[in-house]
Design a protein around this motif. Structure first.
Motif, PDB file in Angstrom:
ATOM      1  N   CYS A  21       0.865  -1.174   0.000  1.00 53.71           N
ATOM      2  CA  CYS A  21       0.000   0.000   0.000  1.00 53.71           C
ATOM      3  C   CYS A  21       0.904   1.227   0.000  1.00 53.71           C
ATOM      4  O   CYS A  21       1.455   1.599   1.035  1.00 53.71           O
ATOM      5  N   ALA A  22       1.064   1.824  -1.159  1.00 53.39           N
ATOM      6  CA  ALA A  22       1.895   3.017  -1.295  1.00 53.39           C
ATOM      7  C   ALA A  22       1.057   4.253  -1.020  1.00 53.39           C
ATOM      8  O   ALA A  22      -0.085   4.341  -1.465  1.00 53.39           O
ATOM      9  N   THR A  23       1.627   5.199  -0.287  1.00 55.48           N
ATOM     10  CA  THR A  23       0.840   6.366   0.118  1.00 55.48           C
ATOM     11  C   THR A  23       1.566   7.666  -0.203  1.00 55.48           C
ATOM     12  O   THR A  23       2.789   7.697  -0.408  1.00 55.48           O
ATOM     13  N   SER A  24       0.799   8.739  -0.225  1.00 52.80           N
ATOM     14  CA  SER A  24       1.361  10.073  -0.381  1.00 52.80           C
ATOM     15  C   SER A  24       0.353  11.090   0.135  1.00 52.80           C
ATOM     16  O   SER A  24      -0.825  10.790   0.293  1.00 52.80           O
ATOM     17  N   GLY A  25       0.846  12.271   0.428  1.00 54.70           N
ATOM     18  CA  GLY A  25      -0.039  13.377   0.763  1.00 54.70           C
ATOM     19  C   GLY A  25      -0.358  13.557   2.234  1.00 54.70           C
ATOM     20  O   GLY A  25      -1.168  14.426   2.581  1.00 54.70           O
ATOM     21  N   PHE A  26       0.241  12.755   3.086  1.00 58.51           N
ATOM     22  CA  PHE A  26       0.034  12.916   4.523  1.00 58.51           C
ATOM     23  C   PHE A  26       1.252  12.382   5.271  1.00 58.51           C
ATOM     24  O   PHE A  26       2.126  11.754   4.693  1.00 58.51           O
ATOM     25  N   SER A  27       1.252  12.648   6.565  1.00 58.95           N
ATOM     26  CA  SER A  27       2.371  12.232   7.406  1.00 58.95           C
ATOM     27  C   SER A  27       2.238  10.751   7.753  1.00 58.95           C
ATOM     28  O   SER A  27       1.690  10.390   8.799  1.00 58.95           O
ATOM     29  N   PHE A  28       2.740   9.912   6.875  1.00 58.67           N
ATOM     30  CA  PHE A  28       2.577   8.466   7.002  1.00 58.67           C
ATOM     31  C   PHE A  28       3.120   7.952   8.327  1.00 58.67           C
ATOM     32  O   PHE A  28       2.509   7.098   8.970  1.00 58.67           O
ATOM     33  N   ASN A  73       8.177   3.362   7.133  1.00 60.10           N
ATOM     34  CA  ASN A  73       7.880   4.800   7.174  1.00 60.10           C
ATOM     35  C   ASN A  73       8.764   5.591   6.217  1.00 60.10           C
ATOM     36  O   ASN A  73       8.345   6.637   5.717  1.00 60.10           O
ATOM     37  N   ALA A  74       9.956   5.108   5.946  1.00 64.51           N
ATOM     38  CA  ALA A  74      10.831   5.812   5.003  1.00 64.51           C
ATOM     39  C   ALA A  74      10.267   5.756   3.587  1.00 64.51           C
ATOM     40  O   ALA A  74      10.401   6.713   2.818  1.00 64.51           O
ATOM     41  N   LYS A  75       9.625   4.651   3.240  1.00 62.37           N
ATOM     42  CA  LYS A  75       9.044   4.494   1.907  1.00 62.37           C
ATOM     43  C   LYS A  75       7.571   4.870   1.868  1.00 62.37           C
ATOM     44  O   LYS A  75       6.940   4.810   0.811  1.00 62.37           O
ATOM     45  N   LYS A  76       7.021   5.220   3.021  1.00 59.34           N
ATOM     46  CA  LYS A  76       5.592   5.558   3.118  1.00 59.34           C
ATOM     47  C   LYS A  76       4.724   4.436   2.560  1.00 59.34           C
ATOM     48  O   LYS A  76       3.729   4.680   1.848  1.00 59.34           O
ATOM     49  N   THR A  77       5.092   3.245   2.880  1.00 60.51           N
ATOM     50  CA  THR A  77       4.419   2.069   2.338  1.00 60.51           C
ATOM     51  C   THR A  77       4.112   1.067   3.443  1.00 60.51           C
ATOM     52  O   THR A  77       4.942   0.841   4.323  1.00 60.51           O
ATOM     53  N   THR A  97      -6.859   4.531   5.953  1.00 66.33           N
ATOM     54  CA  THR A  97      -6.340   5.365   7.017  1.00 66.33           C
ATOM     55  C   THR A  97      -7.283   6.547   7.239  1.00 66.33           C
ATOM     56  O   THR A  97      -8.242   6.748   6.466  1.00 66.33           O
ATOM     57  N   GLU A  98      -7.029   7.291   8.269  1.00 62.06           N
ATOM     58  CA  GLU A  98      -7.795   8.489   8.589  1.00 62.06           C
ATOM     59  C   GLU A  98      -6.829   9.662   8.694  1.00 62.06           C
ATOM     60  O   GLU A  98      -5.809   9.563   9.371  1.00 62.06           O
ATOM     61  N   VAL A  99      -7.170  10.748   8.033  1.00 63.35           N
ATOM     62  CA  VAL A  99      -6.331  11.951   8.051  1.00 63.35           C
ATOM     63  C   VAL A  99      -7.236  13.155   8.263  1.00 63.35           C
ATOM     64  O   VAL A  99      -8.174  13.379   7.486  1.00 63.35           O
ATOM     65  N   ASN A 100      -6.961  13.900   9.316  1.00 67.03           N
ATOM     66  CA  ASN A 100      -7.749  15.109   9.617  1.00 67.03           C
ATOM     67  C   ASN A 100      -9.249  14.831   9.623  1.00 67.03           C
ATOM     68  O   ASN A 100     -10.044  15.615   9.082  1.00 67.03           O
ATOM     69  N   GLY A 101      -9.619  13.736  10.219  1.00 64.23           N
ATOM     70  CA  GLY A 101     -11.031  13.413  10.375  1.00 64.23           C
ATOM     71  C   GLY A 101     -11.696  12.796   9.158  1.00 64.23           C
ATOM     72  O   GLY A 101     -12.898  12.506   9.190  1.00 64.23           O
TER      73      GLY A 101
END
Length: 115
Positions: A21-28, A73-77, A97-101
């Motif tokens: 699960c690759a992610t972007s746009g938030f503090s993983f 966490n380094a790969k945000k994955t 996940t949940e980000v800012n509600g």
């Protein structure tokens, strides 16, 4: 925020797969992450949850001892190592996940366990 699953496929009973699960746009690194799955004709069900630092993971009874969640966490994955797969594990697997509600789901990756 984006979450994108990959790694699904067709596997024989007893086989293994590793989902990503690759992610972007938030503090993983500051977020817990979860895996869910949805089998045909069934409700989506929770599979696993992993803490923000990756140090603690919880599992549904149906996968305990066979699945292992991890978080880089380094790969945000996030990953889900699935061993001893059974036909009952056939489903679309989603990361969450949940980000800012707000809640965020990926598009899912299909896992099919069949001989």
């Amino acid at each position: 925020v984006q979450v994108v699953e990959s790694g699904g496929g067709l596997v024989q009973p007893g086989g293994s797969l590793r989902l990503s699960c690759a992610t972007s746009g938030f503090s993983f690194s500051s977020k817990f992450m979860s895996w869910y799955r949805q089998a045909p004709g069934k409700d989506r069900e929770w599979v696993s949850r992993i803490s923000s630092d990756g140090g603690v993971a919880n599992y549904a009874d149906s996968v305990k001892g066979r699945f292992t969640a991890s978080k880089d966490n380094a790969k945000k994955t996030m990953y889900l190592q699935m061993n001893s797969l059974m036909p009952a594990d056939t489903a679309v697997y989603y990361c969450y996940t949940e980000v800012n509600g707000r809640t965020y789901w990926g598009q899912g990756t299909q896992v099919t366990v069949s001989s």
